[in-house]
Each structure stands twice: as structure tokens, then as C-alpha cells.
Design an enzyme around this catalytic site. Structure first.
Site, PDB file in Angstrom:
ATOM      1  N   CYS A  85       0.833  -1.211   0.000  1.00  0.00           N
ATOM      2  CA  CYS A  85       0.000   0.000   0.000  1.00  0.00           C
ATOM      3  C   CYS A  85       0.865   1.257   0.000  1.00  0.00           C
ATOM      4  O   CYS A  85       1.550   1.545   0.983  1.00  0.00           O
ATOM      5  CB  CYS A  85      -0.916  -0.050   1.224  1.00  0.00           C
ATOM      6  SG  CYS A  85      -1.770   1.489   1.590  1.00  0.00           S
ATOM      7  N   CYS A 127       0.046   3.774   2.733  1.00  0.00           N
ATOM      8  CA  CYS A 127       0.509   3.229   4.022  1.00  0.00           C
ATOM      9  C   CYS A 127       1.995   3.512   4.218  1.00  0.00           C
ATOM     10  O   CYS A 127       2.425   3.910   5.307  1.00  0.00           O
ATOM     11  CB  CYS A 127       0.286   1.712   4.087  1.00  0.00           C
ATOM     12  SG  CYS A 127      -1.440   1.198   3.981  1.00  0.00           S
TER      13      CYS A 127
END
Length: 126
Positions: free
Chosen positions: A30, A33
């Protein structure tokens, strides 16, 4: 302060811990993230009075599903065994600092009283 890695076996004990708990649900693939990780790390270093934890949603799929994590990153904040905040999306450093201040300012006696009142009303509404 180090960041704790949580899994299904350690999650409940962390929630029941004595300090506010901020959990970052993330995955290695991600991009947002990975961009949020340094902000989270810096906040953990700045706020030793708060427990910071991460849950890798790829490794902890059952835990993530049980908590209804649909998007990542998602932040959850617990205090005194109560979920106070849950939101998908990365926060800026200033937004995370503001969230921490708000969580620490919450009158938990009032929150627990409100929860107890709601639980006492629930059987009457059935």
C-alpha cells in the site's frame, strides 16, 4: 517509544492496556501506508504516553475482517477499552497530533456513563 506489532492473540490485551492505543492497519504493498509510516513513527517517538501499534492486514486477515477494515491505511484509537476513533486514510503530522490531543482530553468517566446508560436502555427498545 517502539511501535508494537499486533496480531489476533495480542490485540485484546493491547486494547485493555492502561494507555491510549493508536493502531495503524496497513499492508506492505500500500503506497499511502508507506507514505504515512514516517508520520506514525514520529508521533510514536513524540508521545510516549500513548501506545502505538500496527496491524499488517495481509498477515492478520481474520483480525482485520473482524474489525471491518475495508480500506488502508485505517487508524483506530482505543482508550479504556472503548473505540473512540476509526477512519480510513492517512493523516498529516498535525492532524495526528490533534487527534492525540483530542483523545487525551476525552472525559472517559462520562463516556463510560453514556455507554452504561445506552446498555441499560437497549432491552427496553427490543
Amino acid at each position: 517509544m517502539s511501535i508494537v506489532e499486533l496480531n489476533e492473540a495480542t490485540f485484546q490485551a493491547a486494547v485493555e492496556g492502561g494507555k491510549p492505543l493508536i493502531i495503524d492497519f496497513w499492508a506492505p504493498w500500500c503506497g499511502p501506508c508507506r507514505q504515512f509510516a514516517p508520520v506514525f513513527d514520529a508521533a510514536a517517538a513524540k508521545h510516549p504516553e500513548v501506545t502505538f501499534a500496527k496491524v499488517n492486514t495481509e498477515e492478520e486477515q481474520e483480525l482485520s475482517a473482524g474489525l471491518r477494515i475495508r480500506s488502508i491505511p485505517t487508524l483506530m484509537v482505543f482508550r479504556d477499552n472503548v473505540l473512540l476513533f476509526s477512519q480510513a486514510g492517512a493523516l498529516s503530522a498535525s492532524q495526528l497530533d490533534e487527534l492525540i490531543e483530542q483523545v487525551q482530553a476525552v472525559d472517559m468517566e462520562k463516556v463510560h456513563a453514556e455507554i452504561a446508560a445506552q446498555q441499560n436502555q437497549a432491552p427496553d427498545q427490543a
